[in-house]
Design an enzyme around this catalytic site. Sequence first.
Site, PDB file in Angstrom:
ATOM      1  N   LYS A  14       1.052  -1.068   0.732  1.00  0.00           N
ATOM      2  CA  LYS A  14       0.323  -0.282  -0.042  1.00  0.00           C
ATOM      3  C   LYS A  14       1.112   0.841   0.363  1.00  0.00           C
ATOM      4  O   LYS A  14       0.702   2.228  -1.278  1.00  0.00           O
ATOM      5  CB  LYS A  14      -1.155  -0.139   1.738  1.00  0.00           C
ATOM      6  CG  LYS A  14      -2.110  -1.043   1.127  1.00  0.00           C
ATOM      7  CD  LYS A  14      -2.710  -1.270   2.620  1.00  0.00           C
ATOM      8  CE  LYS A  14      -2.042  -0.943   3.975  1.00  0.00           C
ATOM      9  NZ  LYS A  14      -1.660  -2.264   3.728  1.00  0.00           N
ATOM     10  N   ARG A  86     -10.089   0.672   8.427  1.00  0.00           N
ATOM     11  CA  ARG A  86      -8.775  -1.008   8.726  1.00  0.00           C
ATOM     12  C   ARG A  86     -10.215  -1.317   9.491  1.00  0.00           C
ATOM     13  O   ARG A  86     -10.080  -2.726  10.105  1.00  0.00           O
ATOM     14  CB  ARG A  86      -7.770  -0.962   9.779  1.00  0.00           C
ATOM     15  CG  ARG A  86      -6.995  -0.805   8.850  1.00  0.00           C
ATOM     16  CD  ARG A  86      -5.739  -0.861  10.759  1.00  0.00           C
ATOM     17  NE  ARG A  86      -4.463  -1.256  10.183  1.00  0.00           N
ATOM     18  CZ  ARG A  86      -4.088  -1.323   9.336  1.00  0.00           C
ATOM     19  NH1 ARG A  86      -3.445   0.005   8.325  1.00  0.00           N
ATOM     20  NH2 ARG A  86      -2.314  -1.729   8.912  1.00  0.00           N
ATOM     21  N   ARG A 120      11.912  -5.287   4.741  1.00  0.00           N
ATOM     22  CA  ARG A 120      11.934  -4.114   4.294  1.00  0.00           C
ATOM     23  C   ARG A 120      12.582  -3.174   5.669  1.00  0.00           C
ATOM     24  O   ARG A 120      12.894  -3.780   6.931  1.00  0.00           O
ATOM     25  CB  ARG A 120      10.099  -4.085   5.083  1.00  0.00           C
ATOM     26  CG  ARG A 120      10.221  -2.550   5.405  1.00  0.00           C
ATOM     27  CD  ARG A 120       8.368  -2.129   5.175  1.00  0.00           C
ATOM     28  NE  ARG A 120       7.688  -2.864   6.073  1.00  0.00           N
ATOM     29  CZ  ARG A 120       6.545  -2.334   6.051  1.00  0.00           C
ATOM     30  NH1 ARG A 120       5.210  -1.644   5.473  1.00  0.00           N
ATOM     31  NH2 ARG A 120       5.315  -3.165   7.468  1.00  0.00           N
ATOM     32  N   ARG A 153      11.063  -1.782  11.066  1.00  0.00           N
ATOM     33  CA  ARG A 153      10.035  -1.633  12.310  1.00  0.00           C
ATOM     34  C   ARG A 153      10.211  -2.256  13.135  1.00  0.00           C
ATOM     35  O   ARG A 153       9.903  -3.559  12.912  1.00  0.00           O
ATOM     36  CB  ARG A 153       8.865  -1.296  10.993  1.00  0.00           C
ATOM     37  CG  ARG A 153       8.349  -0.097  10.954  1.00  0.00           C
ATOM     38  CD  ARG A 153       7.203  -0.158   9.785  1.00  0.00           C
ATOM     39  NE  ARG A 153       6.177  -0.598  10.199  1.00  0.00           N
ATOM     40  CZ  ARG A 153       5.317   0.044  10.022  1.00  0.00           C
ATOM     41  NH1 ARG A 153       5.062   0.074   8.376  1.00  0.00           N
ATOM     42  NH2 ARG A 153       3.879  -0.817   9.275  1.00  0.00           N
ATOM     43  N   ARG A 164      -0.677  -9.400  13.049  1.00  0.00           N
ATOM     44  CA  ARG A 164      -0.974  -8.610  12.339  1.00  0.00           C
ATOM     45  C   ARG A 164      -2.203  -9.143  11.457  1.00  0.00           C
ATOM     46  O   ARG A 164      -3.262  -8.384  10.814  1.00  0.00           O
ATOM     47  CB  ARG A 164      -0.141  -7.493  11.776  1.00  0.00           C
ATOM     48  CG  ARG A 164       0.878  -6.471  12.679  1.00  0.00           C
ATOM     49  CD  ARG A 164       1.349  -5.581  12.447  1.00  0.00           C
ATOM     50  NE  ARG A 164       1.971  -5.271  11.136  1.00  0.00           N
ATOM     51  CZ  ARG A 164       2.971  -4.486   9.639  1.00  0.00           C
ATOM     52  NH1 ARG A 164       3.645  -5.431  10.545  1.00  0.00           N
ATOM     53  NH2 ARG A 164       3.020  -4.379   9.540  1.00  0.00           N
TER      54      ARG A 164
END
Length: 207
Positions: A14, A86, A120, A153, A164
Amino acid sequence: MKNVVLLGPPGAGKGTVAARLVQEFGLTHVSTGDMLREEVAQATALGQLAHGYMARGELVPDEVILAMVRKRVDARKGILFDGFPRTLAQAQALSQFAPVDVVVFLEVDKDEVVRRLSSRRICENCGAVYNLVTQPPRNEGRCDLCGGKLIQREDDKPEVVARRFDVYLQDSAPLVTYYEESGVLRRVRADRSPEEVFAAVAEVLRR
Ligand code: AP5
């Protein structure tokens, strides 16, 4: 200009596609994840409240998110919502203050998002997103855009990623049906290269 929602599991891409859509379509990017990380970095009251939820991979309560978004979103058109709404409650509240024209659902499976999130890295200064495998920076450990340090992160640890994803299935996946029934949902396969995903989303927005 249209109000657009990017919907999809953690790691669907996203933020990556949003960065290009903002440049090419002149949309205003509203990422609740980025807003919350700013609040955490500045140790505001909101940030201190949100931090525990985020570190566990759980959703920050709806009333906190809605107050934050309402405060920051004043334009009624041309907004690109990323990571919001969400929950059904957030979607219903959004329809009252910024009607949604298109919802782009980035479809990708769990194995792929786990792979992406484990590699990431983000810039601790400007938030730019990289991937050690698919989108590495030019200079190791440094942001191409601002030279800032690249970090992992806190919520990209494997056990938090798994949580998640479960939270996504339970709380956010029902939005697919909700927006499908409203006639605004468009599905885009996100298990392709970033260029192909961007081209497919851009085509949806030009229609
Ligand atoms: P948030 O920051 O919104 O996280 P998320 O939705 O889990 O999404 P991510 O940022 O992890 O992934 P992304 O889809 O943007 O993928 P990206 O482009 O980075 O939220 C974080 C937390 O904040 C939540 O867990 C919650 O606690 C809280 N929160 C936020 N909003 C909330 C709300 N509305 N209500 C309640 N709580 C909220 O890409 C991922 C990686 O893949 C990168 O390395 C990238 O380089 C790579 N990549 C991207 N596209 C491709 C591709 N096509 N091919 C290969 N690699 C790719």
